[in-house]
Design a protein around this motif. Structure first.
Motif, short mmCIF file in Angstrom:
data_model
loop_
_atom_site.label_atom_id
_atom_site.label_comp_id
_atom_site.label_asym_id
_atom_site.label_seq_id
_atom_site.Cartn_x
_atom_site.Cartn_y
_atom_site.Cartn_z
N ASP A 1 -66.12 -9.79 16.61
CA ASP A 1 -65.36 -10.14 15.98
C ASP A 1 -65.39 -9.48 14.28
O ASP A 1 -66.03 -8.34 14.33
CB ASP A 1 -65.37 -11.66 15.30
N ALA A 2 -64.78 -9.79 13.37
CA ALA A 2 -64.80 -8.73 12.15
C ALA A 2 -66.09 -8.89 11.39
O ALA A 2 -66.30 -7.75 10.77
CB ALA A 2 -63.67 -9.75 10.97
N ALA B 1 -59.26 -1.12 10.09
CA ALA B 1 -57.80 -1.87 10.26
C ALA B 1 -57.84 -2.95 11.02
O ALA B 1 -56.93 -4.22 10.56
CB ALA B 1 -56.73 -0.58 11.06
N LEU B 2 -58.73 -3.24 11.90
CA LEU B 2 -58.93 -4.31 12.85
C LEU B 2 -59.57 -5.42 11.74
O LEU B 2 -59.30 -6.69 11.91
CB LEU B 2 -59.75 -4.02 13.98
N ILE B 3 -60.53 -5.04 11.07
CA ILE B 3 -61.06 -6.03 9.92
C ILE B 3 -60.08 -6.79 9.28
O ILE B 3 -59.90 -7.99 9.20
CB ILE B 3 -62.27 -5.33 9.05
N GLU B 4 -59.07 -5.76 8.78
CA GLU B 4 -58.20 -6.25 7.86
C GLU B 4 -57.05 -7.26 8.67
O GLU B 4 -56.61 -8.33 8.13
CB GLU B 4 -57.57 -5.39 6.99
N ALA B 5 -56.73 -6.88 10.06
CA ALA B 5 -55.62 -7.48 10.77
C ALA B 5 -56.29 -8.89 10.95
O ALA B 5 -55.53 -9.84 10.89
CB ALA B 5 -55.62 -6.59 11.97
N LEU B 6 -57.66 -8.97 11.34
CA LEU B 6 -58.18 -9.93 11.94
C LEU B 6 -58.28 -11.24 10.62
O LEU B 6 -58.27 -12.31 10.84
CB LEU B 6 -59.66 -9.86 12.62
N GLU B 7 -58.73 -10.55 9.43
CA GLU B 7 -58.80 -11.43 8.21
C GLU B 7 -57.33 -11.99 7.90
O GLU B 7 -57.47 -13.18 7.12
CB GLU B 7 -59.28 -10.57 7.45
N LYS B 8 -56.32 -11.33 8.45
CA LYS B 8 -54.82 -12.00 8.11
C LYS B 8 -54.49 -12.72 9.30
O LYS B 8 -53.28 -13.17 9.21
CB LYS B 8 -54.11 -10.88 7.83
N GLY B 9 -55.46 -13.14 10.13
CA GLY B 9 -54.95 -13.78 11.36
C GLY B 9 -54.20 -13.22 12.52
O GLY B 9 -53.74 -13.79 13.48
N HIS B 10 -54.06 -11.75 12.56
CA HIS B 10 -53.48 -11.14 13.47
C HIS B 10 -54.51 -11.02 14.88
O HIS B 10 -55.56 -11.01 14.72
CB HIS B 10 -53.07 -9.74 12.85
N THR B 11 -53.70 -10.61 15.83
CA THR B 11 -54.44 -10.49 17.18
C THR B 11 -55.52 -9.53 17.02
O THR B 11 -55.22 -8.40 16.04
CB THR B 11 -53.65 -10.26 18.53
N PRO B 12 -56.49 -9.25 17.72
CA PRO B 12 -57.46 -8.13 17.64
C PRO B 12 -56.98 -6.76 18.69
O PRO B 12 -57.67 -6.30 19.15
CB PRO B 12 -58.61 -8.65 18.33
N PHE B 13 -55.70 -6.31 18.35
CA PHE B 13 -55.23 -5.26 19.02
C PHE B 13 -54.12 -4.69 17.98
O PHE B 13 -53.15 -5.41 17.33
CB PHE B 13 -54.21 -5.58 20.13
N ASN C 1 -57.44 -2.03 -0.13
CA ASN C 1 -56.30 -2.07 -0.85
C ASN C 1 -55.11 -2.85 -0.16
O ASN C 1 -54.88 -2.61 0.99
CB ASN C 1 -55.89 -0.66 -1.33
N GLU C 2 -54.33 -3.76 -0.93
CA GLU C 2 -53.18 -4.22 -0.46
C GLU C 2 -52.13 -3.69 0.15
O GLU C 2 -51.43 -3.71 1.08
CB GLU C 2 -52.36 -5.40 -1.53
N LYS C 3 -52.10 -2.28 -0.62
CA LYS C 3 -50.91 -1.32 0.14
C LYS C 3 -51.19 -0.90 1.32
O LYS C 3 -50.62 -0.69 2.25
CB LYS C 3 -50.65 -0.28 -0.99
N SER C 4 -52.76 -0.70 1.48
CA SER C 4 -53.16 -0.02 2.85
C SER C 4 -52.87 -1.18 3.99
O SER C 4 -52.34 -1.05 5.11
CB SER C 4 -54.55 0.33 2.75
N ILE C 5 -53.27 -2.64 3.52
CA ILE C 5 -53.16 -3.68 4.51
C ILE C 5 -51.62 -3.73 4.83
O ILE C 5 -51.33 -4.18 6.12
CB ILE C 5 -53.75 -4.93 3.91
N GLN C 6 -50.66 -3.73 3.75
CA GLN C 6 -49.43 -4.03 3.97
C GLN C 6 -48.90 -2.75 4.91
O GLN C 6 -47.86 -3.09 5.94
CB GLN C 6 -48.53 -3.76 2.72
N ALA C 7 -49.62 -1.53 4.91
CA ALA C 7 -48.94 -0.63 5.84
C ALA C 7 -49.27 -0.76 7.34
O ALA C 7 -48.81 -0.37 8.16
CB ALA C 7 -49.67 0.85 5.43
N LEU C 8 -50.32 -1.62 7.52
CA LEU C 8 -50.51 -2.04 8.99
C LEU C 8 -49.28 -3.10 9.66
O LEU C 8 -49.28 -3.25 10.62
CB LEU C 8 -51.92 -3.17 8.87
N GLY C 9 -48.53 -3.84 8.78
CA GLY C 9 -47.59 -4.61 9.14
C GLY C 9 -48.16 -5.96 9.51
O GLY C 9 -47.43 -6.66 10.30
N VAL C 10 -49.31 -6.22 9.03
CA VAL C 10 -49.84 -7.72 9.24
C VAL C 10 -49.83 -8.67 8.39
O VAL C 10 -49.63 -8.34 7.16
CB VAL C 10 -51.27 -7.80 9.82
#
Length: 119
Positions: free
Chosen positions: A88-89, A14-26, A110-119
């Protein structure tokens, strides 16, 4: 076959995907759980059995065993998991992706999983 997905793999990916989308590491626990639910949904649609292991005991062990990578933190009044400073990622990819079954890895990215993160 049944895949057992622990908090360490779930949080790391989850953090890997969030970081790759520019989200904070939290990420909040809620965001991580939503991501996990979507990962399980994707695997089940592929006729793969999968179970999340998210008990408090496992979460406590996760913070003990992977303290060099993660810490529990409260941000804006919400509890979650943060990446330790200096990590880092790429560090997470090296530690947590090399051993994953391909089906599980594909569900994590998967894009659907990443969308579920809300990032």
């Amino acid at each position: 076959m049944c895949f057992y997905i622990g908090i360490e793999d779930l949080a790391a990916n989850a953090l890997i995907e969030a970081l790759e989308k520019g989200h904070t590491p939290f990420l909040t626990y809620s965001e991580i759980e939503n991501y996990g639910a979507e990962v399980i949904h994707i695997l089940n649609k592929q006729k793969e059995k999968a179970v999340l292991i998210l008990s408090r005991d496992n979460t406590n062990a996760f913070f003990r065993n992977y303290s060099e990578y993660f810490e529990e933190r409260i941000e804006n009044g919400v509890s979650g998991i943060a990446l330790q400073e200096g990590k880092d990622a790429e560090d997470l990819i090296e530690q947590f992706r090399g051993y994953l079954a391909l089906d599980v890895l594909m569900a994590f990215v998967n894009e659907k999983s990443i969308q579920a993160l809300g990032v």
